[in-house]
Design a protein around this motif. Structure first.
Motif, PDB file in Angstrom:
ATOM      1  N   LYS A 171       0.822  -1.211   0.000  1.00  0.00           N
ATOM      2  CA  LYS A 171       0.000   0.000   0.000  1.00  0.00           C
ATOM      3  C   LYS A 171       0.862   1.269   0.000  1.00  0.00           C
ATOM      4  CE  LYS A 171      -3.905  -2.385   0.761  1.00  0.00           C
ATOM      5  NZ  LYS A 171      -5.041  -2.471  -0.167  1.00  0.00           N
ATOM      6  N   GLY A 172       1.976   1.238  -0.734  1.00  0.00           N
ATOM      7  CA  GLY A 172       2.861   2.388  -0.812  1.00  0.00           C
ATOM      8  C   GLY A 172       3.808   2.549   0.361  1.00  0.00           C
ATOM      9  N   GLN A 173       3.796   1.609   1.286  1.00  0.00           N
ATOM     10  CA  GLN A 173       4.628   1.674   2.485  1.00  0.00           C
ATOM     11  C   GLN A 173       5.742   0.630   2.397  1.00  0.00           C
ATOM     12  OE1 GLN A 173       2.383   0.910   6.043  1.00  0.00           O
ATOM     13  NE2 GLN A 173       4.219   0.544   7.279  1.00  0.00           N
ATOM     14  N   LEU A 174       6.976   1.052   2.642  1.00  0.00           N
ATOM     15  CA  LEU A 174       8.109   0.137   2.594  1.00  0.00           C
ATOM     16  C   LEU A 174       8.047  -0.829   3.773  1.00  0.00           C
ATOM     17  CD1 LEU A 174      10.827  -0.664   1.272  1.00  0.00           C
ATOM     18  CD2 LEU A 174      11.938   0.990   2.783  1.00  0.00           C
ATOM     19  N   VAL A 175       7.997  -2.121   3.470  1.00  0.00           N
ATOM     20  CA  VAL A 175       7.863  -3.127   4.534  1.00  0.00           C
ATOM     21  C   VAL A 175       8.981  -4.163   4.504  1.00  0.00           C
ATOM     22  CG1 VAL A 175       5.358  -2.882   4.746  1.00  0.00           C
ATOM     23  CG2 VAL A 175       6.306  -4.491   3.068  1.00  0.00           C
ATOM     24  N   ASP A 220       6.512  -5.345  11.783  1.00  0.00           N
ATOM     25  CA  ASP A 220       6.491  -4.139  12.613  1.00  0.00           C
ATOM     26  C   ASP A 220       6.404  -2.860  11.786  1.00  0.00           C
ATOM     27  OD1 ASP A 220       8.997  -4.536  11.537  1.00  0.00           O
ATOM     28  OD2 ASP A 220      10.068  -3.708  13.267  1.00  0.00           O
ATOM     29  N   ARG A 221       6.579  -2.979  10.454  1.00  0.00           N
ATOM     30  CA  ARG A 221       6.464  -1.796   9.591  1.00  0.00           C
ATOM     31  C   ARG A 221       5.042  -1.588   9.079  1.00  0.00           C
ATOM     32  NH1 ARG A 221      11.862  -1.298   5.746  1.00  0.00           N
ATOM     33  NH2 ARG A 221      13.420  -1.582   7.386  1.00  0.00           N
ATOM     34  N   LEU A 222       4.167  -2.539   9.344  1.00  0.00           N
ATOM     35  CA  LEU A 222       2.774  -2.407   8.905  1.00  0.00           C
ATOM     36  C   LEU A 222       2.040  -1.482   9.878  1.00  0.00           C
ATOM     37  CD1 LEU A 222       1.999  -6.102   7.956  1.00  0.00           C
ATOM     38  CD2 LEU A 222       2.256  -4.181   6.398  1.00  0.00           C
TER      39      LEU A 222
END
Length: 212
Positions: free
Chosen positions: A114-118, A145-147
């Motif tokens: 969703k556009g977020q680096l995970v 933990d990045r979600l």
């Protein structure tokens, strides 16, 4: 008579010496000019070859396949939460169409949700030989933990499909005769949809770009 002729001989020597130095100086100038012309001709030939036979072309980075290496989900329906553990195996190919080698610096393959680096995986610096293809296998692990948005994860898990994006960008340079060095960039971005039930990739759409 002999005594009278001696001074004349010395005078002749003095008048001829500057002319001898002048000839040596002219000879050096001719040699320098000749070498300069040869160097200019060699440079011109190298330039013509670099613009024709060895003209730089864009290396291309492609994602040949993405497969699910590991997928585990758990759902808390009462609290509308879902836990997601995901690892993807991506096969990358970097093709060098040039007649000379292509060197690139260290970089990373990136996994986004969703556009977020995970997640990310390092790619070490390397070199691709002339008209060769470098194949790389990269393991991308989602870091839970990045979600930041658990509600989105819950919705996707319940819908049965998880969308992620795999991205890699390679920057380096093509060196022609170790004289002409041209910077090049190539990137690949793939939107991947993963099935929760079958635990495999159901769709993969990639976009590629490269430029000098």
């Amino acid at each position: 008579m002999l005594a009278a002729e001696a001074p004349k001989s010395n005078a002749d020597t003095e008048t001829q010496s500057p002319n001898g130095d002048g000839r040596k100086r002219n000879r050096k100038i001719c040699i320098c000019v000749t070498l300069l012309i040869l160097l200019l001709l060699i440079f011109k030939v190298l330039l013509v070859l670099s613009l024709t036979l060895f003209k730089p072309k864009n290396p291309t980075a492609t994602v040949d396949s993405v497969v699910v290496d590991h997928l585990r989900t758990s759902v808390d329906v009462l609290n509308l939460k879902a836990n997601l553990n995901l690892t993807l195996q991506a096969h990358l190919a970097l093709k060098n169409p040039n007649r000379v080698g292509f060197s690139f610096g260290s970089t990373s393959a990136l996994l986004s949700y969703k556009g977020q680096l995970v997640g990310e995986a390092p790619l070490p610096a390397n070199r691709v030989g002339p008209q060769k293809t470098l194949h790389m296998n990269v393991k991308l692990t989602l870091m839970a933990d990045r979600l930041l948005s658990e509600s989105q994860v819950f919705s996707d898990v319940m819908s049965g499909s998880i969308p992620v994006n795999a991205f890699v960008k390679v920057a380096g340079r093509v060196s022609v005769f170790n004289v002409f060095k041209i910077k090049v960039k190539s990137s690949a971005s793939c939107d991947v949809t993963i099935s929760v039930s079958s635990r495999n990739v159901t769709s993969q759409h990639c976009k590629y770009s490269s430029k000098l």
